[in-house]
Write a protein that holds these residues in place. Structure first.
Motif, PDB file in Angstrom:
ATOM      1  N   ASN A  84       0.827  -1.200   0.000  1.00 17.28           N
ATOM      2  CA  ASN A  84       0.000   0.000   0.000  1.00 17.28           C
ATOM      3  C   ASN A  84       0.862   1.252   0.000  1.00 17.28           C
ATOM      4  OD1 ASN A  84      -1.547  -2.287   0.899  1.00 17.28           O
ATOM      5  ND2 ASN A  84      -3.143  -0.901   1.589  1.00 17.28           N
ATOM      6  N   GLN A  87       2.248   1.828  -3.434  1.00 12.64           N
ATOM      7  CA  GLN A  87       1.299   2.484  -4.340  1.00 12.64           C
ATOM      8  C   GLN A  87       1.172   3.977  -4.025  1.00 12.64           C
ATOM      9  OE1 GLN A  87       0.116   1.237  -7.019  1.00 12.64           O
ATOM     10  NE2 GLN A  87       0.842  -0.843  -6.614  1.00 12.64           N
ATOM     11  N   LEU A  88       1.195   4.345  -2.742  1.00 15.03           N
ATOM     12  CA  LEU A  88       1.112   5.759  -2.377  1.00 15.03           C
ATOM     13  C   LEU A  88       2.352   6.525  -2.822  1.00 15.03           C
ATOM     14  CD1 LEU A  88      -0.470   5.508   1.187  1.00 15.03           C
ATOM     15  CD2 LEU A  88      -1.546   6.429  -0.881  1.00 15.03           C
ATOM     16  N   THR A 106      -1.685   1.425  -9.994  1.00 20.17           N
ATOM     17  CA  THR A 106      -1.253   2.721  -9.475  1.00 20.17           C
ATOM     18  C   THR A 106      -2.186   3.826  -9.945  1.00 20.17           C
ATOM     19  OG1 THR A 106       1.026   1.910  -9.506  1.00 20.17           O
ATOM     20  CG2 THR A 106       0.716   4.283  -9.285  1.00 20.17           C
ATOM     21  N   VAL A 109      -5.269   3.662  -7.665  1.00 13.18           N
ATOM     22  CA  VAL A 109      -5.041   4.284  -6.358  1.00 13.18           C
ATOM     23  C   VAL A 109      -4.930   5.799  -6.506  1.00 13.18           C
ATOM     24  CG1 VAL A 109      -3.434   4.449  -4.418  1.00 13.18           C
ATOM     25  CG2 VAL A 109      -3.969   2.211  -5.408  1.00 13.18           C
ATOM     26  N   THR A 113      -6.995   8.606  -4.416  1.00 17.25           N
ATOM     27  CA  THR A 113      -6.313   9.571  -3.550  1.00 17.25           C
ATOM     28  C   THR A 113      -6.580  10.996  -4.010  1.00 17.25           C
ATOM     29  OG1 THR A 113      -4.270   9.325  -4.837  1.00 17.25           O
ATOM     30  CG2 THR A 113      -4.494   7.984  -2.853  1.00 17.25           C
ATOM     31  N   THR A 123      -6.121   3.506   0.727  1.00 18.92           N
ATOM     32  CA  THR A 123      -5.562   2.306   0.087  1.00 18.92           C
ATOM     33  C   THR A 123      -6.368   1.072   0.460  1.00 18.92           C
ATOM     34  OG1 THR A 123      -3.984   1.857   1.895  1.00 18.92           O
ATOM     35  CG2 THR A 123      -3.255   3.320   0.141  1.00 18.92           C
ATOM     36  N   SER A 126      -9.632   1.381  -1.642  1.00 17.95           N
ATOM     37  CA  SER A 126      -9.457   1.129  -3.072  1.00 17.95           C
ATOM     38  C   SER A 126      -9.189  -0.345  -3.353  1.00 17.95           C
ATOM     39  CB  SER A 126      -8.332   1.994  -3.637  1.00 17.95           C
ATOM     40  OG  SER A 126      -7.091   1.687  -3.024  1.00 17.95           O
ATOM     41  N   ALA A 171      -3.242  -3.186  -1.191  1.00 19.04           N
ATOM     42  CA  ALA A 171      -3.365  -2.527  -2.493  1.00 19.04           C
ATOM     43  C   ALA A 171      -2.176  -2.894  -3.370  1.00 19.04           C
ATOM     44  CB  ALA A 171      -3.471  -1.017  -2.313  1.00 19.04           C
TER      45      ALA A 171
END
Length: 572
Positions: A84, A87-88, A106, A109, A113, A123, A126, A171
């Protein structure tokens, strides 16, 4: 074009209501009222024989699943799983590929976001939304092979798989591929069923778009495309050039949509193919067991991850037996309507063969690859059990009939009880138990406290806002997400891994470098060492890892401040 697949009307060739022999009354004579078919849920009385009512119950259960896992994960975790955070970090820039994986997860996400904020809980949301949408598409397939009530049961059973629950908050590219896979399977079946209809061309074009989303999620989608191809070859409805023209259109659309990623993948210096090659050879997995041991481990792990489905079946059967006894004592057998047993059985149609192919094919094909020498990773099978709920219906008895309140009540209670137990187990194990046992896990990592302290360090040492944090994905990512500045992450000072970092950023704004104290004894990337050598100030942040000050390890993070060379150019 029409998309009706049995929700509002009876599914093809499968009766959903009572079949009454000629001359036999549906209800017994003597003025008795028919037995109550409604299931009372609070103020709502559910007609279990009504397809629309069962659809509403299915939607409600999916919303329950989404909220349960999202809320409990948010309450129990102080930091999300590693994937997660990854991905952030990656979603800081929309690219056609990232150094390990294709881009669609990606992008997914990133969209959420942008809408809800760059926060940990987004996350979880999603990822579980991908699970729920997959279940929605597979439920539409279930309506083609069984009754609406049993299709609801398939959704409940599917939700119990570890991949769709405990792992469903992760995620990663496995979980976020679930929605595209479900969409691809549903659209493919709709396209084949709609041969000759007015909207056929668009249906196959949508199949191609869904296939592209699967490939842009993870390359393991090739397994799904191979299984779909085998199913198409054996289906009688595909025995014409016109039918295969639709497949050719789908392939064309897929190639066009994937071509920008292919261009990125094949450009000089692209790391994507190297990572995929290492994954196939097992180099990304430190496990050194032998070939057959690895194959056996793959199957054992998959059994463990679908075991909750078997537990759910057992609980449903126990509740159904209890319901049968109560009905037998309270109501005379003659008071029940005469039901056609075929309406309760899974259809022997082409659609059921589709379920068998998609339910068993990916695991069997992957096993063949394992036998041939491919080093299998357990997570490869994350999307292989989307049909498991439908396949499990074969174990449910025909009595009481699915249109009865007893059947639906048993399924609903079994699903709710096991979902809550699994989610509470995840939440307690990740939060309270981890702290109580003094275990320093990712889930109880003190990300917020660390970020606040590092914000104060930066403010004491620098004159510009914190725009860039340099370090390993997990540590630097947590600091970035929890910092009030929301800085970009420069992954290990590697421009190939961090295409969103431009050369002028470090000169204009400087950077905060963070290194886990445990990693200082290991060789450091040369680019990271070079930045540390240029730092003007450095120090350590130490704090308790767990929520309990007297238990667990201490987190030790080294920080260093890289000064800004042109602070006047740094955006405020």
């Amino acid at each position: 074009m029409t998309w009706n697949d049995g929700l509002a009307t009876a599914r093809p060739n499968v009766p959903t209501g009572p079949t009454v022999p000629q001359g036999v009354p549906l209800w017994p004579a003597g003025g008795q009222n028919p037995p109550q078919q409604g299931l009372k849920l609070g103020a709502w009385r559910l007609d279990c024989a009504n397809a629309s009512h069962m659809a509403g119950l299915t939607y409600a259960f999916l919303v329950f699943h989404l909220l349960l896992w999202t809320v409990l994960a948010t309450l129990s975790h102080r930091a999300p799983p590693w994937d997660n955070i990854e991905q952030l970090v990656w979603q800081q820039s929309l690219e056609w590929g990232y150094y390990k994986h294709p881009p669609f997860p990606t992008w997914w996400v990133h969209g959420w976001t942008e809408l809800l904020g760059r926060k940990m809980w987004v996350t979880f949301f999603s990822a579980q939304l991908s699970v729920v949408l997959m279940q929605l598409f597979i439920w539409r397939i279930a309506l083609m092979v069984t009754t609406p009530a049993r299709a609801f049961a398939s959704v409940v059973l599917s939700s119990l798989a570890i991949y769709h629950g405990v792992h469903g908050i992760m995620a990663n590219h496995n979980t976020l591929q679930l929605m595209p896979v479900g969409l691809l399977l549903w659209l493919t079946l709709r396209a084949v069923r709609g041969e000759g209809s007015a909207g056929q061309v668009w249906r196959w074009a949508l199949v191609g778009a869904a296939a592209a989303l699967c490939l842009l999620s993870k390359y393991s989608a090739l397994i799904w495309l191979a299984v779909i191809g085998l199913w198409l070859l054996q289906d009688a409805r595909m025995r014409s050039w016109r039918a295969w023209g639709g497949v050719a259109l789908a392939l064309l659309v897929c190639v066009l949509l994937v071509s920008p990623h292919i261009s990125w993948l094949t450009q000089e210096g692209s790391p994507g193919l190297n990572y995929a090659g290492r994954a196939i050879q097992g180099q990304n997995d430190p496990d050194q067991i032998d070939h057959w041991g690895r194959l056996a481990k793959f199957w054992v792990i998959q059994f463990g991850r679908v075991l909750p489905i078997f537990l759910g079946l057992g609980l449903m059967l126990a509740l159904l037996r209890r319901a049968n006894k109560k009905v037998g004592q309270a109501v005379d057998e003659a008071a029940h309507p005469v039901l056609d047993p075929a309406g309760e059985r899974l259809s022997a149609s082409s659609e059921w063969r589709f379920v068998l192919f998609m339910g068993l094919g990916p695991m069997l094909l992957t096993t063949v690859l394992g036998v041939l020498g491919v080093r299998l990773g357990s997570a490869w099978a994350a999307t292989y059990f989307v049909m498991a709920g439908i396949l499990a219906l074969a174990c449910l008895p025909l009595k009481p009939p699915s249109a009865s309140p007893q059947f639906v009540r048993s399924v609903l209670w079994a699903g709710i009880v096991l979902e809550v137990l699994l989610a509470l187990g995840m939440a307690l194990g990740s939060g309270w138990l981890a702290d109580l046992t003094g275990r320093g896990a990712r889930s109880n990592f003190p990300a917020a406290k660390l970020a606040r302290q590092l914000d104060r360090v930066w403010e004491a040492q620098a004159t510009t806002p914190l725009r860039v944090v340099v370090g390993e994905t997990w540590l630097a990512g947590n600091v970035s997400v929890r910092s009030k500045y929301q800085p970009l992450v420069f992954i290990e000072a590697d421009t190939q891994k961090s295409p969103w970092i431009k050369p002028h950023m470090l000169e204009d704004c400087g950077a905060l470098i963070v290194v886990d104290g445990r990693d200082l004894a290991e060789p450091m990337p040369a680019a990271m060492r070079e930045l540390l050598d240029r730092a003007e100030a450095s120090g350590r942040v130490k704090l308790h890892w767990t929520r309990l000050a007297d238990r667990g390890p201490q987190l030790d993070v080294m920080w260093a401040v890289l000064p800004a060379q042109r602070p006047e150019a740094c955006p405020r």
